[in-house]
Motif scaffolding. Structure first.
Motif, PDB file in Angstrom:
ATOM      1  N   ALA A 221      -3.071 -11.701 -25.005  1.00 34.71           N
ATOM      2  CA  ALA A 221      -3.338 -11.478 -23.578  1.00 34.71           C
ATOM      3  C   ALA A 221      -3.966 -12.716 -22.948  1.00 34.71           C
ATOM      4  N   GLY A 222      -4.877 -13.397 -23.684  1.00 41.03           N
ATOM      5  CA  GLY A 222      -5.507 -14.599 -23.157  1.00 41.03           C
ATOM      6  C   GLY A 222      -4.523 -15.731 -22.965  1.00 41.03           C
ATOM      7  N   THR A 223      -3.481 -15.765 -23.781  1.00 45.98           N
ATOM      8  CA  THR A 223      -2.454 -16.811 -23.651  1.00 45.98           C
ATOM      9  C   THR A 223      -1.448 -16.480 -22.564  1.00 45.98           C
ATOM     10  N   GLU A 224      -1.014 -15.239 -22.526  1.00 42.90           N
ATOM     11  CA  GLU A 224       0.050 -14.842 -21.604  1.00 42.90           C
ATOM     12  C   GLU A 224      -0.461 -14.495 -20.206  1.00 42.90           C
ATOM     13  N   LEU A 225      -1.626 -13.821 -20.137  1.00 45.32           N
ATOM     14  CA  LEU A 225      -2.184 -13.361 -18.862  1.00 45.32           C
ATOM     15  C   LEU A 225      -1.116 -12.646 -18.034  1.00 45.32           C
TER      16      LEU A 225
ATOM     17  N   LEU B 294       2.195 -11.209 -19.552  1.00 42.95           N
ATOM     18  CA  LEU B 294       2.183 -10.262 -20.662  1.00 42.95           C
ATOM     19  C   LEU B 294       3.176  -9.125 -20.453  1.00 42.95           C
TER      20      LEU B 294
ATOM     21  N   LYS C 236      -6.264  -9.559 -27.926  1.00 43.01           N
ATOM     22  CA  LYS C 236      -7.052 -10.451 -27.085  1.00 43.01           C
ATOM     23  C   LYS C 236      -6.455 -11.864 -27.054  1.00 43.01           C
ATOM     24  N   GLU C 237      -5.977 -12.327 -28.198  1.00 46.50           N
ATOM     25  CA  GLU C 237      -5.398 -13.669 -28.256  1.00 46.50           C
ATOM     26  C   GLU C 237      -4.116 -13.756 -27.433  1.00 46.50           C
TER      27      GLU C 237
ATOM     28  N   PRO D 245      -4.028  -7.403 -18.226  1.00 44.81           N
ATOM     29  CA  PRO D 245      -4.139  -8.525 -19.174  1.00 44.81           C
ATOM     30  C   PRO D 245      -5.510  -9.207 -19.136  1.00 44.81           C
TER      31      PRO D 245
ATOM     32  N   GLY E 103     -10.738  -5.596 -25.164  1.00 43.20           N
ATOM     33  CA  GLY E 103      -9.455  -5.569 -25.859  1.00 43.20           C
ATOM     34  C   GLY E 103      -8.845  -4.188 -25.968  1.00 43.20           C
TER      35      GLY E 103
ATOM     36  N   ALA F  75      -8.031  -9.593 -22.276  1.00 40.57           N
ATOM     37  CA  ALA F  75      -8.452 -10.917 -22.744  1.00 40.57           C
ATOM     38  C   ALA F  75      -9.965 -11.104 -22.667  1.00 40.57           C
ATOM     39  N   PHE F  76     -10.579 -10.679 -21.577  1.00 41.54           N
ATOM     40  CA  PHE F  76     -11.998 -10.949 -21.362  1.00 41.54           C
ATOM     41  C   PHE F  76     -12.881  -9.708 -21.524  1.00 41.54           C
TER      42      PHE F  76
END
Length: 537
Positions: free
Chosen positions: A272-276, A279, A269-270, A44, A52, A48-49
């Motif tokens: 994964a960045g929210t869930e980390l 996910l 990306k959005e 994840p 993607g 995110a970083f």
């Protein structure tokens, strides 16, 4: 210029036959890489970083690079009898001073990685138990895990290998079930071709994705520590190493690719960045149901335990090797008379882990954001540096003429490709160390200097031994291979007419054949990195 390389022994496997087969070693090193932990914690972050949808290609690239590294590392393992890991291969190919430096760096790196994983085990076990109504402090969770590791590490390695096999098959099984569920629901759309397009593979964040991909393999290289305990180290160590790389790379690339298809390339990306760290648990809940998601949670804990045990075993064997060669107190080299394990080194490593964990607990620090990220980050950096040195060492040995009649492709060209990729990996880890650790703390940011200090200490120790303890210095890189005392001399028999000489063909092991066999065979995969958020579904 004097040759500081130790004199090689004609046979490095004078010890009695061990108990470990290729399959056992494969289980040990794949467990060290902790595949489920890598999927939950690392992928994840790469989504995110990093780049993607291009993350599956990053895993494929890392796998190819490390397979090139493994070709050269297998050559070194054959020369050292598959024993001593990075320390022995550096001694054989680069000489004694670099060997001492790499030996101490390996000791630091594997101990830090073990301590970091113990913190992650306590942290995630506490969270998952709390979600099921059991409130247990992380200190108790970590303490129970450390105690179990202590018992298994003290005993013979076969017991640990069998347990790791069961745990590893469990974590691989639940991820495979998730893969199948995604494929069944989405069909070929679950494998979007855009993941391997030029735009995705080279887009913004590619360097970060490659960093997370390389660090997800940490642990697979430890096969060369089990040569003394293997039945046929010259064959099983290279095959286990090749098999681990192929299986880990294939599994990571496929599972991350299916995750891209399940979430969708446009919103990956959005999300994964929210869930980390949530996910894959959200995916498990959606595709496997509540029971499957619970199984994922339990298997995350067993994955972290398996990785802790595997890296504990690796750290013990580095301590045993260095002690046998006079670089640590001699008592750590002792082997248990019944279990044939480095039991004293195991006890010391367990005490070290418990003391560090207790220190973090007494200081009131978070076991994951403080203990796991810092210790695992430093351990990861050290191991990646050691991999790069090992790739270079076989090339240097070949150019010096140390490899008699070896294949130029296998001992120069392919290892150089691996070395180039690993240098890039080191550069990425150092440049993104704060992202790898998830911390901007100044002390954490300066941790790489501790690795530099250990390397300098290793070179200074070698210089001191060369001037003050010449006999110990001469035995560096070879003393740990002596496992049996030499037989007492016997009186020479009366002269007898010598029989006619008989030519005996001694076949060389074909490393390329080993590679083909390992790729054709199969077992399981992994890495050791934990989740990066305090949430967990």
């Amino acid at each position: 210029m004097p040759d500081n390389r130790p004199t090689r022994r004609p046979e490095a496997s004078a010890a009695p036959a061990g108990r470990l087969t290729t399959r056992h070693i494969l289980f040990l090193i794949v467990a060290a890489a902790a595949p489920l932990s890598a999927m939950v914690g690392t992928v994840p972050l790469a989504f995110a970083f990093g780049n993607g949808a291009g993350v599956p290609a990053a895993f494929a690239f890392a796998g190819i690079t490390l397979l090139c590294f493994s070709v050269g590392y297998a050559v070194s393992a054959r020369r050292t009898g598959g024993s001593g890991g990075f320390y022995a291969s550096t001694a054989a190919d680069l000489g004694r001073p670099p060997a001492v430096a790499t030996g101490y760096l390996a000791l630091l790196s594997y101990n830090c990685a073990t301590i970091g994983l113990a913190g992650a085990l306590g942290y995630f076990t506490q969270i998952i138990l709390a979600q099921h109504g059991l409130n247990v402090p992380w200190e108790w969770c970590a303490g129970v895990g450390i105690a179990l590791v202590a018992v298994l590490g003290y005993r013979e390695i076969g017991a640990s290998a069998r347990l790791l096999a069961l745990l590893m098959l469990g974590e691989i099984g639940i991820l495979f079930a998730l893969d199948v569920a995604i494929l069944v629901k989405h069909g070929t759309h679950a494998l979007p071709a855009s993941s391997f397009s030029e735009h995705s593979m080279t887009g913004p964040g590619t360097g970060v994705a490659l960093m997370f991909a390389f660090v997800s393999f940490i642990g697979f290289e430890s096969a060369a520590l089990y040569g003394k305990e293997a039945k046929d180290p010259r064959r099983s160590v290279p095959r286990a190493t090749y098999g681990a790389v192929v299986l880990i790379a294939g599994f990571y690339a496929l599972t991350s690719w299916l995750a891209v298809g399940a979430v969708g390339t446009g919103r990956l990306k959005e999300v994964a960045g929210t869930e980390l760290g949530n996910l894959f648990f959200d995916l498990g809940n959606s595709y496997l149901g509540t029971a499957g998601n619970t199984c994922l949670q339990v298997m995350l804990c067993t994955s972290l335990f398996a990785a802790t045990l595997a890296l504990h075993s690796a750290a013990n064997r580095y301590a045993q090797v260095l002690a046998a060669d006079g670089l640590l107190p001699a008592g750590l080299a002792e082997q248990h008379p019944r279990f044939a394990s480095p039991h004293r080194a195991s006890v010391v490593q367990t005490v070290l882990t418990a003391v560090v964990a207790a220190g973090f607990a007494l200081a009131g620090l978070n076991p994951y954001t403080s203990m796991t990220t810092s210790m695992l980050g430093l351990g990861t950096l050290g191991i990646v540096v050691l991999q790069a040195v090992a790739a270079l060492s076989v090339v240097v040995s070949r150019l010096r003429g140390g490899a008699r009649g070896g294949s130029w492709l296998r001992e120069v060209v392919i290892p150089l490709v691996g070395f180039a990729g690993l240098v890039v990996s080191v550069w990425l880890v150092v440049g993104n160390f704060s992202m790898l650790t998830g911390s901007t703390n100044v002390l954490v940011a300066d941790l790489p200097w501790l690795a530099v200090a250990v390397v300098v200490f290793g070179f200074l120790t070698a210089a001191w031994l060369r001037s003050a303890r010449r006999s110990t210095y001469q035995r560096l890189g070879t003393a740990h291979l002596v496992t049996e005392s030499a037989p007492a001399p016997v009186a020479a028999p009366a002269p007898v007419r010598a029989p006619a000489p008989v030519a005996v063909a001694v076949p060389e092991i074909d490393v390329d054949a080993d590679l083909a066999a390992a790729v054709a065979a199969g077992a399981v995969l992994s890495m050791s990195h934990a989740d990066s958020g305090e949430r967990h579904a």
